[in-house]
Design a protein around this motif. Structure first.
Motif, PDB file in Angstrom:
ATOM      1  N   ASN A 109       0.845  -1.187   0.000  1.00 41.00           N
ATOM      2  CA  ASN A 109       0.000   0.000   0.000  1.00 41.00           C
ATOM      3  C   ASN A 109       0.882   1.239   0.000  1.00 41.00           C
ATOM      4  N   HIS A 111       0.763   5.213   1.336  1.00 41.01           N
ATOM      5  CA  HIS A 111       0.011   6.070   2.261  1.00 41.01           C
ATOM      6  C   HIS A 111       0.633   7.461   2.275  1.00 41.01           C
ATOM      7  N   LEU A 115       4.534   7.218   7.844  1.00 42.74           N
ATOM      8  CA  LEU A 115       4.054   6.313   8.894  1.00 42.74           C
ATOM      9  C   LEU A 115       5.186   6.039   9.872  1.00 42.74           C
ATOM     10  N   LYS A 119      -2.036   8.003  10.476  1.00 45.58           N
ATOM     11  CA  LYS A 119      -2.680   6.849   9.848  1.00 45.58           C
ATOM     12  C   LYS A 119      -4.107   7.209   9.451  1.00 45.58           C
ATOM     13  N   CYS A 137       5.386  10.364   2.205  1.00 44.24           N
ATOM     14  CA  CYS A 137       4.608   9.184   1.850  1.00 44.24           C
ATOM     15  C   CYS A 137       5.389   7.928   2.199  1.00 44.24           C
ATOM     16  N   ASP A 147      -2.510   0.593   8.370  1.00 49.30           N
ATOM     17  CA  ASP A 147      -1.345   1.456   8.163  1.00 49.30           C
ATOM     18  C   ASP A 147      -0.220   1.186   9.156  1.00 49.30           C
ATOM     19  N   GLU A 176       4.704  10.009  -4.359  1.00 49.29           N
ATOM     20  CA  GLU A 176       4.103   8.674  -4.391  1.00 49.29           C
ATOM     21  C   GLU A 176       4.359   8.026  -5.745  1.00 49.29           C
TER      22      GLU A 176
END
Length: 192
Positions: A109, A111, A115, A119, A137, A147, A176
């Motif tokens: 994934n 995000h 992280l 989240k 990201c 997440d 991303e």
């Protein structure tokens, strides 16, 4: 061995497009995107798939009695495409434990935050509300906790005083599009 990839998407599919581009130009080699599956009938990601001759599949969650039944159908469809790697690209559903266990270490994934910070939904707004000076990201493995899976790659993005949720989102999205294909390449090559 050629890795069969399936992408789950609910929206525009800009990260999907980035993956397609990098498979097409050979950066991600020994991989085929076999299918794009969406839970939204008119998701633009499905149109992107069709444009490149990739199977575009809509599975309507409302046709199933519960999340578990929906995910059984999702797994069935993914297995029809001999899926080795599942990519989440703006898929706006939290996957259940059985699904995640079935594809353990085979779901990635992207995000829009660094992280474990921020989240869940609207990570860019969370970053702005908190007042951070750097966001970014993360590409990570999907695990049973949202997440929270092991991190594969991250990229930092500065947060400016005059940023809005939209301007920050756009800057993060550019990154991303760079790191997601890189992470997929590393996975395909057995380097993660």
């Amino acid at each position: 061995m050629v890795v069969n990839i399936a992408v789950l998407a609910s929206g525009r599919g800009t990260n999907l497009q980035s993956i397609i581009n990098n498979v097409e130009n050979g950066y991600i080699h020994d991989a085929n995107i076999k299918a794009v599956i969406s839970d939204v009938r008119d998701a633009h990601a499905l149109e992107r798939a069709k444009k490149y001759g990739i199977s575009a599949v809509f599975i309507d969650p409302s046709e199933f009695s519960d999340k578990s039944e929906y995910e059984k159908e999702l797994i069935k469809k993914l297995e029809e495409f001999n899926t080795d790697l599942v990519l989440l690209a703006g898929f706006m559903r939290i996957l259940g434990n059985k699904f995640v266990r079935f594809y353990k270490h085979r779901i990635l994934n992207i995000h829009p935050s660094l992280l474990p910070a921020f989240k869940g939904l609207r990570a860019q707004k969370q970053a702005l509300d908190y007042g951070v000076k750097v966001s970014g990201c993360t590409v990570h493995y999907v695990t049973e906790d949202m997440d929270s899976g092991p991190i594969i790659l991250q990229e930092c993005v500065p947060v400016y005083e005059d940023d809005t949720e939209e301007t920050l989102e756009n800057r993060i999205l550019q990154e991303e599009h760079e790191i997601y294909p890189e992470a997929v390449k590393l996975w395909v090559e057995g380097k993660v």
